[in-house]
Design a protein around this motif. Sequence first.
Motif, PDB file in Angstrom:
ATOM      1  N   ASN A  54       0.827  -1.210   0.000  1.00 18.05           N
ATOM      2  CA  ASN A  54       0.000   0.000   0.000  1.00 18.05           C
ATOM      3  C   ASN A  54       0.859   1.257   0.000  1.00 18.05           C
ATOM      4  O   ASN A  54       0.586   2.238  -0.705  1.00 18.05           O
ATOM      5  N   GLU A  55       1.943   1.233   0.820  1.00 12.66           N
ATOM      6  CA  GLU A  55       2.846   2.388   0.836  1.00 12.66           C
ATOM      7  C   GLU A  55       3.519   2.573  -0.525  1.00 12.66           C
ATOM      8  O   GLU A  55       3.704   3.703  -0.994  1.00 12.66           O
ATOM      9  N   LEU A  56       3.886   1.437  -1.156  1.00 18.96           N
ATOM     10  CA  LEU A  56       4.495   1.530  -2.478  1.00 18.96           C
ATOM     11  C   LEU A  56       3.536   2.127  -3.494  1.00 18.96           C
ATOM     12  O   LEU A  56       3.923   2.973  -4.318  1.00 18.96           O
ATOM     13  N   ASP A  57       2.263   1.724  -3.413  1.00 17.25           N
ATOM     14  CA  ASP A  57       1.272   2.297  -4.335  1.00 17.25           C
ATOM     15  C   ASP A  57       1.106   3.799  -4.089  1.00 17.25           C
ATOM     16  O   ASP A  57       0.996   4.589  -5.042  1.00 17.25           O
ATOM     17  N   ALA A  58       1.087   4.192  -2.786  1.00 21.01           N
ATOM     18  CA  ALA A  58       0.939   5.622  -2.478  1.00 21.01           C
ATOM     19  C   ALA A  58       2.129   6.429  -2.986  1.00 21.01           C
ATOM     20  O   ALA A  58       1.972   7.507  -3.570  1.00 21.01           O
ATOM     21  N   VAL A  59       3.347   5.886  -2.768  1.00 22.21           N
ATOM     22  CA  VAL A  59       4.548   6.596  -3.232  1.00 22.21           C
ATOM     23  C   VAL A  59       4.561   6.672  -4.757  1.00 22.21           C
ATOM     24  O   VAL A  59       4.943   7.686  -5.356  1.00 22.21           O
ATOM     25  N   LEU A 158      11.210  -0.773  -2.009  1.00 22.70           N
ATOM     26  CA  LEU A 158      11.287  -1.969  -2.855  1.00 22.70           C
ATOM     27  C   LEU A 158      12.245  -2.987  -2.262  1.00 22.70           C
ATOM     28  O   LEU A 158      11.990  -4.199  -2.297  1.00 22.70           O
ATOM     29  N   VAL A 159      13.368  -2.507  -1.713  1.00 19.83           N
ATOM     30  CA  VAL A 159      14.327  -3.426  -1.082  1.00 19.83           C
ATOM     31  C   VAL A 159      13.681  -4.102   0.132  1.00 19.83           C
ATOM     32  O   VAL A 159      13.808  -5.319   0.328  1.00 19.83           O
ATOM     33  N   GLN A 160      12.979  -3.307   0.963  1.00 19.91           N
ATOM     34  CA  GLN A 160      12.296  -3.892   2.115  1.00 19.91           C
ATOM     35  C   GLN A 160      11.234  -4.891   1.688  1.00 19.91           C
ATOM     36  O   GLN A 160      11.080  -5.951   2.295  1.00 19.91           O
ATOM     37  N   LEU A 161      10.498  -4.551   0.622  1.00 18.41           N
ATOM     38  CA  LEU A 161       9.476  -5.460   0.123  1.00 18.41           C
ATOM     39  C   LEU A 161      10.103  -6.759  -0.376  1.00 18.41           C
ATOM     40  O   LEU A 161       9.580  -7.858  -0.129  1.00 18.41           O
ATOM     41  N   GLU A 163      12.959  -8.063   0.668  1.00 19.73           N
ATOM     42  CA  GLU A 163      13.410  -8.827   1.832  1.00 19.73           C
ATOM     43  C   GLU A 163      12.230  -9.512   2.526  1.00 19.73           C
ATOM     44  O   GLU A 163      12.326 -10.677   2.929  1.00 19.73           O
ATOM     45  N   LEU A 164      11.129  -8.785   2.652  1.00 16.86           N
ATOM     46  CA  LEU A 164       9.955  -9.395   3.272  1.00 16.86           C
ATOM     47  C   LEU A 164       9.407 -10.547   2.433  1.00 16.86           C
ATOM     48  O   LEU A 164       8.949 -11.561   2.964  1.00 16.86           O
ATOM     49  N   GLN A 165       9.449 -10.394   1.113  1.00 16.30           N
ATOM     50  CA  GLN A 165       8.996 -11.479   0.257  1.00 16.30           C
ATOM     51  C   GLN A 165       9.888 -12.704   0.410  1.00 16.30           C
ATOM     52  O   GLN A 165       9.418 -13.843   0.456  1.00 16.30           O
ATOM     53  N   GLU A 166      11.232 -12.476   0.495  1.00 20.24           N
ATOM     54  CA  GLU A 166      12.140 -13.603   0.705  1.00 20.24           C
ATOM     55  C   GLU A 166      11.879 -14.262   2.060  1.00 20.24           C
ATOM     56  O   GLU A 166      11.868 -15.491   2.174  1.00 20.24           O
ATOM     57  N   THR A 167      11.686 -13.410   3.107  1.00 18.58           N
ATOM     58  CA  THR A 167      11.375 -13.966   4.424  1.00 18.58           C
ATOM     59  C   THR A 167      10.072 -14.749   4.394  1.00 18.58           C
ATOM     60  O   THR A 167       9.948 -15.832   4.977  1.00 18.58           O
ATOM     61  N   ASN A 168       9.094 -14.202   3.675  1.00 16.36           N
ATOM     62  CA  ASN A 168       7.795 -14.880   3.567  1.00 16.36           C
ATOM     63  C   ASN A 168       7.946 -16.210   2.844  1.00 16.36           C
ATOM     64  O   ASN A 168       7.357 -17.220   3.251  1.00 16.36           O
ATOM     65  N   ASP A 169       8.752 -16.230   1.774  1.00 17.41           N
ATOM     66  CA  ASP A 169       8.976 -17.489   1.060  1.00 17.41           C
ATOM     67  C   ASP A 169       9.667 -18.520   1.948  1.00 17.41           C
ATOM     68  O   ASP A 169       9.315 -19.714   1.946  1.00 17.41           O
TER      69      ASP A 169
END
Length: 267
Positions: A54-59, A158-161, A163-169
């Motif tokens: 959501n933050e990425l979409d807002a930015v 994007l980098v945080q996203l 990392e979170l995607q990798e953590t989620n995987d």
Amino acid sequence: MDRQAMKRFFRAQRDEDYSQIQYLTAKCTRLAHDKAVLEREFLVSREKERKLQNELDAVTTRLLHQEQLNLELRMNQDQLICRIRQQQNLVDVLQQRMVLLAEESRRDVELLQQVNSELVCLQSSEVQLEGLVEELHAEAQCRAALTDRLHAELRSKLVQLKELQETNDGLTEELRDLRKTHLEEVKELQQENKGSLSKLQETAEQFEWLCQQQKYWMRCVKRITGASSASPDHTSLLVSPKANLHGKKKSYPCVREKRPLTFWKVL
């Protein structure tokens, strides 16, 4: 005495089976707790990923709006530059005209003053336009700096996203492995429970059969004892080996074998 020993043996076997069942139940509970913890972590990571999206979409929306404003400023700047050039060309034309008028005739002073007044007005307009252009240029630089800052913020998000995607995987893969291991352990525990239940059932059947045999033997002994006290001749037949050898053989029902005894193999 044998009956008490058998009871102690079966009590110990039952306690051992109960303790094993309690251990397996505690293990299943712990695995369910670990599974719930991993599912909560998975939901938290999904919520963080949704917030970052959501933050990425807002930015991204802000960046598109900023780019639109920059485009409008560039268009206004181009229009002002075009007007400045037109005014400069007009000034040049007027200066050339003034030179021509000064060279051609110095007699028309009023016309020269009018031209000078027009020239002053145009010069003041030019100064104002130059100040406006400088302000627009400064504002464009500020907006460019803001755009760069938004780009940097977007890259960090994007980098945080990522990392979170990798953590989620990783958590998803770990949850899948734990679920598979949990299913395998549950199958093994179910098989062990089935084996333990079948073993307990077989042991109970053998114990019941031994009790029946013991009761049957007791009835046979009482019957033989009663028969011995009733007829001494019959007692002599039971006691004398020769009588048993030369006499007619008796088949007591207490000595018949019901089925093969496998209880001592279990022990």
